[in-house]
Design an enzyme around this catalytic site. Structure first.
Site: not given
Ligand code: 4NP
Length: 166
Positions: A12, A15, A17-19, A129
């Protein structure tokens, strides 16, 4: 790790939340099917902001509620070697997939796809997300369904659990 393993990487943006949620859920399903000696699971982010961090509190909460272990998971950034080493590289959304395709060039022999591509009657193509939506329960439902279908696909691809007949 066994000499030969099928290697699955979830990707994702951050790294956190989702992955990592997909990594923990998929590892849980693989173990349930007794395939943990055959399938290795990891996750990474296209971005580097959260390298070294544990999963987001929302991901940790939903995994705990569903009795899924996430111990040891720490954020890292995807790299060129991943594109050569992993057999299945599974993006959470279209932006992650585009970034991976750009990184892979023509070298990667991996199956490169989005997680929900494996769900036949999917309601969405992308896993939203939750860093922005806050809806970790919805993400868990989508990730769980995607992981169940992905595992069936890998079992079919590699004829796992099917006795060879002469
Ligand atoms: P993820 O979510 O891609 O599902 O881990 C996010 C976590 C952090 C950020 C964006 C998306 N960020 O911009 O810090």
């Amino acid at each position: 790790m066994a000499v030969w393993m099928i290697k699955v990487l979830f990707v994702c943006l951050g790294n956190i939340c989702r992955s990592p949620m997909a990594e923990a859920v998929f590892r849980h399903l693989v173990k349930e099917r007794g395939l943990d000696g055959l399938i290795a699971v990891d996750s990474a982010g296209t971005g580097s902001w959260h390298v070294g961090e544990p999963p987001h509190v929302g991901t940790r909460r939903v995994l705990t509620e569903n009795k899924i272990d996430y111990s040891g998971i720490r954020a890292r950034q995807v790299n060129h070697r991943d594109l050569e080493e992993f057999d299945y590289i599974i993006a959470m959304d279209a932006a992650n997939l585009n970034d991976l395709r750009r990184l892979a060039g023509s070298r990667s022999k991996a199956v490169l796809a989005r997680l929900l591509d494996f769900v036949p009657d999917r309601e969405k193509d992308d896993v939203p997300d939750p860093y922005y939506t806050g809806n970790f329960a919805e993400v868990y439902r989508l990730v769980r369904s995607g992981c169940e279908h992905l595992l069936e696909r890998i079992i079919r691809d590699h004829r796992l659990g099917v006795e060879e007949t002469k």
